[in-house]
Design a protein around this motif. Structure first.
Motif, mmCIF file in Angstrom:
data_model
loop_
_atom_site.group_PDB
_atom_site.id
_atom_site.type_symbol
_atom_site.label_atom_id
_atom_site.label_comp_id
_atom_site.label_asym_id
_atom_site.label_seq_id
_atom_site.Cartn_x
_atom_site.Cartn_y
_atom_site.Cartn_z
ATOM 1 N N VAL A 98 0.841 -1.198 0.000
ATOM 2 C CA VAL A 98 0.000 0.000 0.000
ATOM 3 C C VAL A 98 0.878 1.251 0.000
ATOM 4 C CG1 VAL A 98 -0.175 0.073 2.528
ATOM 5 C CG2 VAL A 98 -1.953 1.140 1.132
ATOM 6 N N ARG A 99 0.402 2.263 -0.679
ATOM 7 C CA ARG A 99 1.017 3.592 -0.625
ATOM 8 C C ARG A 99 -0.103 4.595 -0.422
ATOM 9 N NH1 ARG A 99 4.541 6.792 -5.249
ATOM 10 N NH2 ARG A 99 5.343 8.418 -3.842
ATOM 11 N N ASP A 100 -0.143 5.177 0.790
ATOM 12 C CA ASP A 100 -1.269 6.006 1.210
ATOM 13 C C ASP A 100 -2.544 5.147 1.137
ATOM 14 O OD1 ASP A 100 0.261 8.364 1.761
ATOM 15 O OD2 ASP A 100 0.553 8.561 -0.385
ATOM 16 N N ARG A 101 -3.666 5.653 0.634
ATOM 17 C CA ARG A 101 -4.902 4.863 0.518
ATOM 18 C C ARG A 101 -5.327 4.232 1.845
ATOM 19 N NH1 ARG A 101 -4.225 1.238 -5.001
ATOM 20 N NH2 ARG A 101 -4.688 2.876 -6.517
ATOM 21 N N ALA A 102 -5.229 4.976 2.920
ATOM 22 C CA ALA A 102 -5.623 4.426 4.216
ATOM 23 C C ALA A 102 -7.092 3.997 4.247
ATOM 24 C CB ALA A 102 -5.326 5.439 5.324
ATOM 25 N N PRO A 103 -8.044 4.788 3.720
ATOM 26 C CA PRO A 103 -9.447 4.312 3.739
ATOM 27 C C PRO A 103 -9.644 3.017 2.956
ATOM 28 C CG PRO A 103 -9.341 6.681 3.281
ATOM 29 C CD PRO A 103 -7.943 6.161 3.178
ATOM 30 N N VAL A 120 0.331 -9.090 6.795
ATOM 31 C CA VAL A 120 1.443 -8.149 6.682
ATOM 32 C C VAL A 120 1.037 -7.019 5.752
ATOM 33 C CG1 VAL A 120 3.874 -7.833 6.067
ATOM 34 C CG2 VAL A 120 3.098 -10.027 7.002
ATOM 35 N N VAL A 121 1.146 -5.787 6.236
ATOM 36 C CA VAL A 121 0.931 -4.601 5.415
ATOM 37 C C VAL A 121 2.290 -3.954 5.164
ATOM 38 C CG1 VAL A 121 -0.056 -2.277 5.337
ATOM 39 C CG2 VAL A 121 -1.427 -4.192 6.187
ATOM 40 N N VAL A 122 2.616 -3.748 3.895
ATOM 41 C CA VAL A 122 3.898 -3.146 3.530
ATOM 42 C C VAL A 122 3.625 -1.740 3.008
ATOM 43 C CG1 VAL A 122 6.001 -3.365 2.177
ATOM 44 C CG2 VAL A 122 4.786 -5.423 2.929
ATOM 45 N N ASP A 123 4.030 -0.734 3.791
ATOM 46 C CA ASP A 123 3.865 0.672 3.424
ATOM 47 C C ASP A 123 5.004 1.058 2.488
ATOM 48 O OD1 ASP A 123 3.779 3.399 3.219
ATOM 49 O OD2 ASP A 123 3.468 3.769 5.358
ATOM 50 N N ASP A 124 4.654 1.273 1.239
ATOM 51 C CA ASP A 124 5.667 1.551 0.224
ATOM 52 C C ASP A 124 5.832 3.059 0.019
ATOM 53 O OD1 ASP A 124 7.576 0.753 -1.711
ATOM 54 O OD2 ASP A 124 6.114 1.038 -3.319
ATOM 55 N N GLY A 125 6.373 3.715 1.049
ATOM 56 C CA GLY A 125 6.695 5.128 0.924
ATOM 57 C C GLY A 125 5.509 6.056 1.009
ATOM 58 N N SER A 126 4.518 5.759 1.859
ATOM 59 C CA SER A 126 3.352 6.633 1.991
ATOM 60 C C SER A 126 3.767 8.012 2.506
ATOM 61 C CB SER A 126 2.337 6.040 2.970
ATOM 62 O OG SER A 126 1.766 4.866 2.460
ATOM 63 N N THR A 127 3.078 9.048 2.037
ATOM 64 C CA THR A 127 3.336 10.400 2.539
ATOM 65 C C THR A 127 2.707 10.602 3.912
ATOM 66 O OG1 THR A 127 1.387 11.205 1.358
ATOM 67 C CG2 THR A 127 3.497 11.364 0.216
ATOM 68 N N ASN A 128 1.659 9.846 4.214
ATOM 69 C CA ASN A 128 1.016 9.904 5.531
ATOM 70 C C ASN A 128 1.204 8.560 6.217
ATOM 71 O OD1 ASN A 128 -0.563 10.316 7.783
ATOM 72 N ND2 ASN A 128 -2.310 11.157 6.667
ATOM 73 N N GLU A 129 2.412 8.351 6.696
ATOM 74 C CA GLU A 129 2.748 7.066 7.305
ATOM 75 C C GLU A 129 1.852 6.746 8.491
ATOM 76 O OE1 GLU A 129 6.433 4.962 9.774
ATOM 77 O OE2 GLU A 129 6.675 6.964 8.893
ATOM 78 N N GLY A 130 1.540 7.765 9.297
ATOM 79 C CA GLY A 130 0.762 7.529 10.505
ATOM 80 C C GLY A 130 -0.615 6.968 10.216
ATOM 81 N N SER A 148 11.025 5.187 1.065
ATOM 82 C CA SER A 148 10.661 5.742 -0.244
ATOM 83 C C SER A 148 10.081 4.627 -1.091
ATOM 84 C CB SER A 148 11.886 6.354 -0.942
ATOM 85 O OG SER A 148 12.893 5.380 -1.120
ATOM 86 N N ALA A 149 9.232 5.025 -2.026
ATOM 87 C CA ALA A 149 8.523 4.026 -2.838
ATOM 88 C C ALA A 149 9.497 3.208 -3.667
ATOM 89 C CB ALA A 149 7.514 4.714 -3.736
ATOM 90 N N ARG A 150 9.373 1.882 -3.591
ATOM 91 C CA ARG A 150 10.203 0.970 -4.376
ATOM 92 C C ARG A 150 9.396 0.170 -5.381
ATOM 93 N NH1 ARG A 150 13.324 -2.491 -0.068
ATOM 94 N NH2 ARG A 150 13.862 -3.598 -1.990
ATOM 95 N N GLY A 151 8.092 0.363 -5.383
ATOM 96 C CA GLY A 151 7.242 -0.335 -6.336
ATOM 97 C C GLY A 151 6.537 -1.520 -5.711
ATOM 98 N N PRO A 152 5.430 -1.955 -6.332
ATOM 99 C CA PRO A 152 4.640 -3.047 -5.749
ATOM 100 C C PRO A 152 5.375 -4.377 -5.679
ATOM 101 C CG PRO A 152 3.846 -2.460 -7.948
ATOM 102 C CD PRO A 152 4.825 -1.403 -7.553
ATOM 103 N N ALA A 153 6.269 -4.655 -6.636
ATOM 104 C CA ALA A 153 6.989 -5.931 -6.596
ATOM 105 C C ALA A 153 7.858 -6.014 -5.346
ATOM 106 C CB ALA A 153 7.845 -6.089 -7.854
ATOM 107 N N ALA A 154 8.598 -4.938 -5.058
ATOM 108 C CA ALA A 154 9.451 -4.927 -3.871
ATOM 109 C C ALA A 154 8.623 -4.990 -2.600
ATOM 110 C CB ALA A 154 10.326 -3.679 -3.879
#
Length: 500
Positions: A98-103, A120-130, A148-154
């Motif tokens: 996930v990157r942002d998209r908390a809702p 397991v949730v992998v935060d891929d560089g979200s701007t709103n980590e909290g 920082s975002a590394r892409g969905p594969a990573a």
């Protein structure tokens, strides 16, 4: 990155299959025509007896060998599995990149079943980590983060690396699993040779009315999304009806996928994984009774760019897996029929009939059946339909820049391209209009969206080829030549019904 193939392929007692609905039988059930890719399969007297009424259950060595042969040919699909061979929900870890998209993440986590072996949730560089962390932890997930975002594969690979269960489900943050989605996928793994199973991706209904363009695109995507591979189960095989499955929702055997996705690929990493697993000998299954809803894009810019983005993945795939993802698969018959179709004159149509008749006669001399001409006619007719479909795709999708150039130079080309674009679009609407009863797209809206879809994908295809300095994703492939009598008979049947 992918482990070696399955160490065990023997099916458990009680494992049952039924013939695919597209399979045709000849010679009182002794000959089957169908599969992925299509072929002609002759059964022994014992095999015909075991496959009574189009079904067979593993009760011993002979029935086990027959069921394995039918499964691996894509001619039959599982319909019964012994409960003792089906993995439990507790053996599954769900990984969500996930990157942002908390809702959206909260919506997904609320739809997951109880009793999972891990989340397991992998935060891929979200701007709103909290916000992402709060939602994930409230859902009971372990949270990993890429600064920082590394892409969905990573991101998926990071979750895969910490999973300890035998099976891992990858779910994108913009999907919502439907109730009961996991059980049919787990049932696929009663076959020890299955390394991956994928559900059907359906449309998530909008929560509020959409503007006209958004409504048109939503209706089109509900029946024609690139992620929705249709209502029929399938063996996933390159150059067949279901040649890939999207990573929006996947269940994998952890021992099969090794380190997982190739992180160097920012697009089509899911198709790359499918091809690598297939090459390693794993069986891959598409199971549409498992459904996962996807929040499709409905604003024109985002929708069109996503379609073009998919097209850019063809070049790296074609360079890595030569011949596995061609724009066209050409036999001499399909090439001839396709060329004559584009001529579009009565004489050309008559010539196509003659070519098909000659091909059927030649094929009939190679088929080991009691009524070879009847079988050959069926095979060639299916091949002609496939050739025409491939030609239409070539004109409107893969090679549309060539079609445009021809239209600028020739009035006849303009008439031909227009006729192909309209006819193919109408037939596409007719075939797909009922996939989602809640959508029911209109003919004109579907035709417009379908043509824009093809233009977007083709644009991405050509851009990817230019960017990678290769013509591989634009190169048609032939069906090849057989080297012995047995394979000649099989190849003759495959060639006649090859679909692009």
């Amino acid at each position: 990155m992918t482990a070696t193939g399955p160490a065990e392929s023997a099916l458990p007692l009680g494992f049952g299959v039924a013939l695919d609905r597209r399979v045709r039988t000849l010679d009182d059930g002794a000959v089957l025509i169908g599969g992925a890719p299509p072929r002609l399969l002759r059964l022994s007297d014992t095999g015909r007896r075991l496959l009574a009424n189009g079904r067979c259950t593993v009760t011993g060595r002979e029935s086990g060998a027959l069921v394995r042969r039918l499964l691996d040919a894509g001619i039959a699909h599982p319909v019964a599995e012994p409960a003792s061979a089906v993995p439990a929900v507790a053996e599954v870890t769900v990984v969500v990149p996930v990157r942002d998209r908390a809702p959206e993440l909260a919506r997904l986590l609320a739809a997951l079943p109880d009793g999972l072996g891990g989340l397991v949730v992998v935060d891929d560089g979200s701007t709103n980590e909290g916000a992402v962390r709060a939602v994930a932890e409230a859902g009971g997930a372990t949270v990993l983060r890429h600064p920082s975002a590394r892409g969905p594969a990573a991101a998926r690979n990071a979750g895969l690396a910490v999973a300890t269960t035998p099976f891992v489900a990858f779910l994108d943050s913009d999907v919502v699993p439907r109730p009961g989605w996991l059980a049919p996928l787990l049932a696929c793994f009663a076959d020890p040779a299955v390394g991956l199973a994928a559900p059907r991706i359906v449309a998530l209904p909008p929560v509020e009315p959409l503007p006209p363009v958004g409504g048109l695109l939503a209706a089109y995507e509900a029946v024609r999304s690139s992620l929705d591979l249709g209502p029929d189960p399938a063996l996933v095989v390159p150059r067949s009806r279901v040649a890939y499955v999207p990573s929006a929702a996947l269940l994998v055997r952890r021992s099969a996928v090794g380190a997982g996705f190739d992180e160097r690929m920012q697009v089509a990493e899911d198709v790359d994984l499918v091809l690598r697993l297939h090459e390693a000998g794993w069986r891959l299954r598409y199971e549409p009774s498992a459904r996962v809803a996807h929040d499709h894009r409905t604003t024109f810019g985002a929708w069109w760019l996503r379609k073009a983005y998919y097209g850019t993945g063809a070049a790296p795939l074609a360079m890595r897996h030569r011949g596995s993802v061609p724009p066209m698969v050409l036999s001499p018959l399909s090439a001839a029929v396709g060329a004559l179709t584009l001529v579009g004159t009565p004489r050309a149509a008559a010539a196509a009939v003659v070519v098909s008749a000659v091909a059927a006669e030649r094929l009939s001399r190679k088929l080991p059946v009691r009524r070879p001409r009847q079988a050959a006619a069926r095979l060639v007719a299916a091949g002609v339909v496939g050739a025409v479909a491939q030609t239409a795709d070539a004109v409107t999708r893969h090679y549309w820049p060539v079609s445009l150039a021809a239209c600028l130079l020739s009035r006849r080309a303009r008439r031909t391209v227009l006729a192909v674009a309209v006819t193919e679009g109408v037939l596409d609407w007719w075939r797909h209009r009922g996939r989602d009863p809640a959508a029911r797209p209109g003919l004109l809206g579907h035709l417009l969206a379908h043509r824009l879809d093809d233009l977007a994908y083709g644009s991405g295809l050509w851009w990817g080829a230019l960017r990678h300095h290769t013509v591989e994703p634009l190169r048609p492939v032939g069906t090849g030549l057989a080297t012995d009598r047995a394979s000649a008979n099989r190849r003759a049947a495959e060639t006649a019904v090859r679909q692009g």
